[in-house]
Design an enzyme around this catalytic site. Structure first.
Site, PDB file in Angstrom:
ATOM      1  N   ALA A 156       0.831  -1.207   0.000  1.00  0.00           N
ATOM      2  CA  ALA A 156       0.000   0.000   0.000  1.00  0.00           C
ATOM      3  C   ALA A 156       0.864   1.256   0.000  1.00  0.00           C
ATOM      4  O   ALA A 156       0.531   2.252   0.635  1.00  0.00           O
ATOM      5  CB  ALA A 156      -0.913  -0.016   1.225  1.00  0.00           C
ATOM      6  N   GLY A 170       2.030   2.927  -2.882  1.00  0.00           N
ATOM      7  CA  GLY A 170       1.981   3.736  -4.091  1.00  0.00           C
ATOM      8  C   GLY A 170       1.290   5.070  -3.910  1.00  0.00           C
ATOM      9  O   GLY A 170       0.352   5.213  -3.117  1.00  0.00           O
ATOM     10  N   ARG A 205      -2.116   8.828 -11.083  1.00  0.00           N
ATOM     11  CA  ARG A 205      -3.249   9.012 -11.998  1.00  0.00           C
ATOM     12  C   ARG A 205      -4.564   9.319 -11.280  1.00  0.00           C
ATOM     13  O   ARG A 205      -5.544   9.691 -11.922  1.00  0.00           O
ATOM     14  CB  ARG A 205      -3.402   7.774 -12.883  1.00  0.00           C
ATOM     15  CG  ARG A 205      -2.364   7.704 -13.995  1.00  0.00           C
ATOM     16  CD  ARG A 205      -2.565   6.476 -14.851  1.00  0.00           C
ATOM     17  NE  ARG A 205      -2.108   5.261 -14.189  1.00  0.00           N
ATOM     18  CZ  ARG A 205      -2.359   4.029 -14.624  1.00  0.00           C
ATOM     19  NH1 ARG A 205      -3.090   3.857 -15.724  1.00  0.00           N
ATOM     20  NH2 ARG A 205      -1.898   2.972 -13.971  1.00  0.00           N
ATOM     21  N   LYS A 222      -3.665   6.640  -2.688  1.00  0.00           N
ATOM     22  CA  LYS A 222      -4.606   5.885  -3.511  1.00  0.00           C
ATOM     23  C   LYS A 222      -5.440   4.901  -2.710  1.00  0.00           C
ATOM     24  O   LYS A 222      -6.659   4.804  -2.886  1.00  0.00           O
ATOM     25  CB  LYS A 222      -3.856   5.160  -4.626  1.00  0.00           C
ATOM     26  CG  LYS A 222      -4.785   4.335  -5.528  1.00  0.00           C
ATOM     27  CD  LYS A 222      -4.089   3.838  -6.769  1.00  0.00           C
ATOM     28  CE  LYS A 222      -3.039   2.810  -6.489  1.00  0.00           C
ATOM     29  NZ  LYS A 222      -2.566   2.143  -7.729  1.00  0.00           N
ATOM     30  N   GLN A 232       8.205   1.802   2.817  1.00  0.00           N
ATOM     31  CA  GLN A 232       9.069   1.691   1.639  1.00  0.00           C
ATOM     32  C   GLN A 232       9.450   3.125   1.255  1.00  0.00           C
ATOM     33  O   GLN A 232       8.666   3.832   0.612  1.00  0.00           O
ATOM     34  CB  GLN A 232       8.333   0.988   0.487  1.00  0.00           C
ATOM     35  CG  GLN A 232       9.200   0.785  -0.744  1.00  0.00           C
ATOM     36  CD  GLN A 232       8.406   0.271  -1.942  1.00  0.00           C
ATOM     37  OE1 GLN A 232       7.187   0.445  -2.011  1.00  0.00           O
ATOM     38  NE2 GLN A 232       9.091  -0.356  -2.885  1.00  0.00           N
ATOM     39  N   GLY A 272       9.760  -0.849  -6.959  1.00  0.00           N
ATOM     40  CA  GLY A 272       9.092  -2.021  -7.499  1.00  0.00           C
ATOM     41  C   GLY A 272       8.438  -2.896  -6.436  1.00  0.00           C
ATOM     42  O   GLY A 272       8.684  -2.764  -5.235  1.00  0.00           O
ATOM     43  N   ASP A 312      -4.822  -1.833  -3.501  1.00  0.00           N
ATOM     44  CA  ASP A 312      -5.712  -1.217  -4.492  1.00  0.00           C
ATOM     45  C   ASP A 312      -6.474  -2.255  -5.310  1.00  0.00           C
ATOM     46  O   ASP A 312      -7.001  -1.944  -6.378  1.00  0.00           O
ATOM     47  CB  ASP A 312      -4.924  -0.288  -5.418  1.00  0.00           C
ATOM     48  CG  ASP A 312      -3.847  -1.019  -6.218  1.00  0.00           C
ATOM     49  OD1 ASP A 312      -3.652  -2.227  -5.991  1.00  0.00           O
ATOM     50  OD2 ASP A 312      -3.199  -0.362  -7.067  1.00  0.00           O
ATOM     51  N   GLU A 370       5.935  -9.396 -17.815  1.00  0.00           N
ATOM     52  CA  GLU A 370       5.258  -8.109 -17.867  1.00  0.00           C
ATOM     53  C   GLU A 370       4.979  -7.750 -19.323  1.00  0.00           C
ATOM     54  O   GLU A 370       5.782  -8.056 -20.217  1.00  0.00           O
ATOM     55  CB  GLU A 370       6.118  -7.022 -17.220  1.00  0.00           C
ATOM     56  CG  GLU A 370       6.355  -7.217 -15.735  1.00  0.00           C
ATOM     57  CD  GLU A 370       5.125  -6.929 -14.904  1.00  0.00           C
ATOM     58  OE1 GLU A 370       4.126  -6.413 -15.465  1.00  0.00           O
ATOM     59  OE2 GLU A 370       5.140  -7.225 -13.694  1.00  0.00           O
TER      60      GLU A 370
END
Length: 449
Positions: A9, A11, A15, A22, A75, A80, A105, A154
């Site tokens: 959690a 990030g 956007r 978020k 973090q 990553g 998320d 990816e």
């Protein structure tokens, strides 16, 4: 097998175009992180670690609102998903069990899917969640070798042949905690993003002769939120699911598309809910209640047979007993309304107790706040409160008492007394019962006539 949860959690969610982290954007009245933590609690985890970063203090507080025993770690650099998971190592260095990685998320993973992943971990070293979307788009692809997962690629690093694979990466992963950290140590950032990918784990496990496998779920469970449009879509998905579940268990929704539920709304069968009703967090409605149109309920309990609304507001701490009537433009806050009591029109009841069968007239206000402190109003059973009565708390009204229209009540009223306005109320003890007897006799004569 003991299980530890690692919830990512950290990030920022660029956007989302928001100062709010978020994972704290709400779905069904609570942060999306709360959905993840509430569902994952079904595993009865021995430990839960939330990895935070952007807005860490707020995210940590939200996590502990769900469970004060949740541990958090930060973090500081966003390098990553693999790097994020590695931050949990100090808190799990002595843990000898399964680690399951979830994302803050991705709020709609089901309990059944988490249990399936844990069960699969008994026969495989690494378990990855997979799904087959209608449009694979830019999802990472799962490259299979029979029932074994060979590697995760990816999208930005995938070949055309790999991009043609329909099985996609759902993000979640389960692995022995100590083995997971060992495998993360073997990752590198030699990829298009220059990050340490959690998705490198299956390939690295294969190089060590370990088995990786896939548990599948529906596409709906893997809905991730990265922008406001996806947040709105997630809300729509939750509400449609909640409405369908309510109908399935025997709740009548007159206009389902206009009723909005919270994440923890509980409604009993044979409840009737009219159009344009909103449930905030913390609402329980018992069997056979009736919630009328344009009402808003939050943090309250409504017992069987009670009727609420239309245009009513129940705020946190509202406790309605059986067969209570709460009418139009009535607000109840931190108050207990006993069986059969009625608060029918244009009234505010806050920090109060109302006894059984009492009737609260239109325009009544419990004046509970002096500008600094809140004070309690206590109204007994079988009380009649006349219209436009102001009850200046702290104050009590005894059983069977009556207040006249326009009363301003600053002193306690004994049971079976009448309080008569206009200015300071005049209290006449022992008169309420005789007064009501007179009115009932008059009513009976009128009916005969």
């Amino acid at each position: 097998m003991q299980t530890a949860l690692i919830i990512l959690a950290a990030g920022k969610g660029t956007r989302m175009r928001s100062d709010l982290p978020k994972v704290l954007h709400p779905i069904a009245g609570v942060p999306m992180l709360t959905h993840v933590l509430s569902t994952a609690a079904a595993l009865d985890p021995a430990r839960t670690v939330v990895v935070t970063g952007h807005g860490a203090e707020a995210v940590e507080a939200a996590a502990r609102d769900v469970n004060e025993d949740i541990q958090t770690v930060r973090q500081e650099e966003q390098l990553g998903t693999g790097h994020a998971v590695a931050q949990a190592r100090p808190l799990l260095q002595d843990f000898d069990g399964l680690a399951m990685v979830l994302f803050g998320d991705t709020p709609f993973i089901r309990e059944e899917t988490l249990h399936a992943m844990r069960d699969a971990a008994q026969d495989a070293d690494v378990v990855v969640l997979g799904f087959e979307p209608q449009d694979p788009g830019r999802y990472g692809r799962l490259v299979m070798d029979g029932d074994r997962l060979d590697r995760i690629v990816e999208y930005k690093d995938a070949s055309e042949a790999e991009r043609a694979i329909s099985m996609c990466n759902g993000g979640l992963m389960a692995c022995s905690a100590q083995k997971l950290f060992e495998l993360i140590d073997a990752t590198n950032n030699e990829n298009a993003s220059g990050e340490y990918y959690l998705t490198d784990i299956p390939a690295l496990a294969g190089q060590q002769g370990l088995k990786s496998t896939v548990v599948t779920c529906t596409e709906d469970e893997t809905i991730g939120i990265n922008n406001r449009a996806q947040l709105a879509e997630a809300e729509r998905f939750f509400q449609n699911s909640a409405r369908a579940e309510a109908l399935e268990i025997g709740v009548t929704l007159v206009a389902p598309e206009t009723v909005h539920f919270a994440q923890d709304t509980v409604i009993g069968r044979d409840t009737l809910i009219e159009p344009n009703v909103v449930f905030g967090p913390g609402v329980t409605i018992e069997t056979g209640a009736h919630i009328r149109a344009f009402s808003h309920l939050e943090g309250c309990h409504v017992s069987r047979g009670a009727v609420v609304g239309p245009y009513a507001r129940l705020r946190p701490g509202a406790e309605l007993a059986e067969d209570v009537r709460i009418g139009n433009f009535v607000e109840i806050k931190n108050a207990e309304i006993a069986e059969g009591a009625k608060v029918n029109h244009l009234t505010y009841i806050g920090d109060a107790t109302i006894g059984a069968r009492s009737n609260i007239g239109a325009g009544t206000i419990t004046c509970n706040y002096d500008g600094v402190m809140k004070h309690q109003t206590t109204i007994g059973a079988d009380v009649f409160i006349g219209s436009n009565t102001m009850l200046i708390a702290p104050v009590s009204v005894g059983n069977g008492a009556l207040t006249g229209t326009g009363s301003i009540v600053k002193t306690d009223i004994p049971g079976d007394a009448i309080a008569i306005p206009p200015q300071q109320v005049e209290v006449k003890e022992g008169r309420a019962g005789r007064y009501f007897d007179m009115l009932r006799a008059k009513k009976a004569r009128h009916k005969k006539g």
